[in-house]
Design an enzyme around this catalytic site. Sequence first.
Site, PDB file in Angstrom:
ATOM      1  N   VAL A  63       6.554  -3.371  13.440  1.00  0.00           N
ATOM      2  CA  VAL A  63       7.301  -3.752  14.646  1.00  0.00           C
ATOM      3  C   VAL A  63       6.603  -3.290  15.936  1.00  0.00           C
ATOM      4  O   VAL A  63       6.876  -3.824  17.011  1.00  0.00           O
ATOM      5  CB  VAL A  63       8.761  -3.229  14.616  1.00  0.00           C
ATOM      6  CG1 VAL A  63       9.544  -3.868  13.487  1.00  0.00           C
ATOM      7  CG2 VAL A  63       8.831  -1.712  14.565  1.00  0.00           C
ATOM      8  N   ASN A  89      16.220  -2.196  12.729  1.00  0.00           N
ATOM      9  CA  ASN A  89      16.517  -0.983  11.963  1.00  0.00           C
ATOM     10  C   ASN A  89      15.298  -0.089  11.758  1.00  0.00           C
ATOM     11  O   ASN A  89      15.439   1.119  11.574  1.00  0.00           O
ATOM     12  CB  ASN A  89      17.107  -1.399  10.596  1.00  0.00           C
ATOM     13  CG  ASN A  89      17.093  -0.274   9.591  1.00  0.00           C
ATOM     14  OD1 ASN A  89      17.938   0.623   9.633  1.00  0.00           O
ATOM     15  ND2 ASN A  89      16.113  -0.275   8.685  1.00  0.00           N
ATOM     16  N   TYR A 154      12.254  11.374  19.431  1.00  0.00           N
ATOM     17  CA  TYR A 154      13.245  10.550  18.719  1.00  0.00           C
ATOM     18  C   TYR A 154      14.505  10.360  19.584  1.00  0.00           C
ATOM     19  O   TYR A 154      15.019   9.243  19.705  1.00  0.00           O
ATOM     20  CB  TYR A 154      13.583  11.250  17.406  1.00  0.00           C
ATOM     21  CG  TYR A 154      14.447  10.465  16.453  1.00  0.00           C
ATOM     22  CD1 TYR A 154      13.914   9.441  15.677  1.00  0.00           C
ATOM     23  CD2 TYR A 154      15.795  10.775  16.297  1.00  0.00           C
ATOM     24  CE1 TYR A 154      14.710   8.734  14.775  1.00  0.00           C
ATOM     25  CE2 TYR A 154      16.586  10.076  15.397  1.00  0.00           C
ATOM     26  CZ  TYR A 154      16.049   9.060  14.638  1.00  0.00           C
ATOM     27  OH  TYR A 154      16.831   8.365  13.756  1.00  0.00           O
TER      28      TYR A 154
HETATM   29  P1  NAI Z   1      13.895   5.176   5.957  1.00  0.00           P
HETATM   30  O1  NAI Z   1      12.695   5.985   6.265  1.00  0.00           O
HETATM   31  O2  NAI Z   1      14.554   5.308   4.621  1.00  0.00           O
HETATM   32  O3  NAI Z   1      13.595   3.646   6.192  1.00  0.00           O
HETATM   33  C1  NAI Z   1      12.950   3.194   7.354  1.00  0.00           C
HETATM   34  C2  NAI Z   1      12.166   1.946   7.010  1.00  0.00           C
HETATM   35  O4  NAI Z   1      11.494   1.513   8.205  1.00  0.00           O
HETATM   36  C3  NAI Z   1      11.076   2.209   5.960  1.00  0.00           C
HETATM   37  O5  NAI Z   1      11.115   1.211   4.965  1.00  0.00           O
HETATM   38  C4  NAI Z   1       9.795   2.154   6.762  1.00  0.00           C
HETATM   39  O6  NAI Z   1       8.662   1.708   6.027  1.00  0.00           O
HETATM   40  C5  NAI Z   1      10.176   1.156   7.855  1.00  0.00           C
HETATM   41  N1  NAI Z   1       9.299   1.255   9.019  1.00  0.00           N
HETATM   42  C6  NAI Z   1       8.841   2.377   9.617  1.00  0.00           C
HETATM   43  N2  NAI Z   1       8.010   2.067  10.619  1.00  0.00           N
HETATM   44  C7  NAI Z   1       7.952   0.713  10.653  1.00  0.00           C
HETATM   45  C8  NAI Z   1       7.245  -0.193  11.462  1.00  0.00           C
HETATM   46  N3  NAI Z   1       6.415   0.214  12.429  1.00  0.00           N
HETATM   47  N4  NAI Z   1       7.409  -1.523  11.236  1.00  0.00           N
HETATM   48  C9  NAI Z   1       8.221  -1.948  10.241  1.00  0.00           C
HETATM   49  N5  NAI Z   1       8.910  -1.133   9.443  1.00  0.00           N
HETATM   50  C10 NAI Z   1       8.768   0.186   9.639  1.00  0.00           C
HETATM   51  O7  NAI Z   1      14.922   5.505   7.131  1.00  0.00           O
HETATM   52  P2  NAI Z   1      16.475   5.190   7.296  1.00  0.00           P
HETATM   53  O8  NAI Z   1      17.198   6.482   7.218  1.00  0.00           O
HETATM   54  O9  NAI Z   1      16.888   4.085   6.446  1.00  0.00           O
HETATM   55  O10 NAI Z   1      16.499   4.775   8.831  1.00  0.00           O
HETATM   56  C11 NAI Z   1      16.817   3.477   9.286  1.00  0.00           C
HETATM   57  C12 NAI Z   1      17.138   3.551  10.759  1.00  0.00           C
HETATM   58  O11 NAI Z   1      18.279   4.370  10.953  1.00  0.00           O
HETATM   59  C13 NAI Z   1      16.025   4.175  11.614  1.00  0.00           C
HETATM   60  O12 NAI Z   1      15.942   3.491  12.842  1.00  0.00           O
HETATM   61  C14 NAI Z   1      16.508   5.578  11.825  1.00  0.00           C
HETATM   62  O13 NAI Z   1      15.979   6.147  12.993  1.00  0.00           O
HETATM   63  C15 NAI Z   1      18.008   5.358  11.923  1.00  0.00           C
HETATM   64  N6  NAI Z   1      18.793   6.547  11.662  1.00  0.00           N
HETATM   65  C16 NAI Z   1      18.773   7.141  10.423  1.00  0.00           C
HETATM   66  C17 NAI Z   1      19.496   8.298  10.209  1.00  0.00           C
HETATM   67  C18 NAI Z   1      19.497   8.994   8.894  1.00  0.00           C
HETATM   68  O14 NAI Z   1      20.017  10.130   8.825  1.00  0.00           O
HETATM   69  N7  NAI Z   1      19.009   8.416   7.822  1.00  0.00           N
HETATM   70  C19 NAI Z   1      20.299   8.890  11.287  1.00  0.00           C
HETATM   71  C20 NAI Z   1      20.264   8.167  12.521  1.00  0.00           C
HETATM   72  C21 NAI Z   1      19.529   7.039  12.691  1.00  0.00           C
END
Ligand code: NAI
Length: 246
Positions: A63, A89, A154
Site C-alpha cells: 500500500v 486495514n 504509530y
Molecule cells: P497483522 O500484522 O496480523 O496483519 C496486518 C497485515 O497487513 C499483514 O498481513 C501484513 O502483511 C499486511 N501489511 C503490512 N504492511 C503492508 C503493506 N505495506 N501493504 C500491504 N499489506 C501490508 O495485524 P492486525 O492486528 O491484523 O492489524 C490490522 C490493522 O489493525 C492494522 O492497521 C493495525 O494497525 C490495526 N490495529 C490492530 C490492533 C491489534 O491489537 N491487533 C490494535 C489497533 C489497531
Amino acid sequence: MRLQDKVCIVTGSANGIGLATARKFVSEEAIVIVCDLDAAQVEAAKSELLASGGRAEGYRVDVSERETVDAMVDSVKRRFGRIDVLVNNAGITRDASLLKMDEAQFDSVIAVNLKGAFNCTQAVAATMVEQRAGAIINTSSISGVYGNFGQSNYSASKAGVIGMTKTWARELGPKGVRVNAIVPGAVATDILKTVPEKILRQVENACWQRRIGQPEELANAYAFLASDEASYINGTTLEVSGGVSA
Ligand code: NAI
C-alpha cells in the site's frame, strides 16, 4: 446477505483482522479482493476463501507503493466494472520510545499506515464518485486517540487516519460515498507478538471487559459499516475495544 455482490477491497487481508474481515465479507456474499505484501500468503488466503464457497481474488500489493495499488485497482475495475467497498486495514508497528526511535522507524510506519490509506483511497475514490456510491473504512487505533508509550510513529499515523476520515467524509459525502474509521483496542493477532507479556496483562486490565479482542469481533464491525445498514453513518469513528481507560 448484507454485502451481496459488492466488490470489496480489503488491504492487509492475508492475516489477522484483515483475513477475519475477508472471511466475514465472503460469508455475506461479497466478492473480496485480498491484497497483501507476500504473494504466497495472498494465494493461501484467496484459496481458503474460495474453498469456503466464497468469491475472492488476490493481488500482491504494497500500500505504500502507489504503482502496486494503481495496478490492483485498474485490474479490479476491468474485471468487475465497479468498486463498492475499500477497507484500509494494512498496518505495521515499529515501536521505540521517543528517545530511541530512529528516522526509518518513524518513516516506515507513516508510509504504510497513513500514506498507504491515502494511496488506496485516492485510487478508488473517482470510481466511487462516478458510481455515486461506495463505503470506505479506515483503521485507526486506540493509540491514535489516547497515545501510547513507545508509539510516536504509530499514534501519529493512527491519529492522522482519523483526520483523513473526517476530511474524506466531508469531501465525498455529498457525492454518495461514506467514509468511517474503526478504532480497535488490543486484538489477538501477530501485531501483538512483539508486545511483552507483562504489558499485555496491563492492556487487559485497562480494558473494561478485561480481555483482548478477537479478530472476528472487529470483522463484524467492518461488515456493518460496509453494509447499507450503515447508510446514514459518515465521518464517524467506531471504537471496538471492549471499553478502555485512557
Ligand atoms: P497483522 O500484522 O496480523 O496483519 C496486518 C497485515 O497487513 C499483514 O498481513 C501484513 O502483511 C499486511 N501489511 C503490512 N504492511 C503492508 C503493506 N505495506 N501493504 C500491504 N499489506 C501490508 O495485524 P492486525 O492486528 O491484523 O492489524 C490490522 C490493522 O489493525 C492494522 O492497521 C493495525 O494497525 C490495526 N490495529 C490492530 C490492533 C491489534 O491489537 N491487533 C490494535 C489497533 C489497531
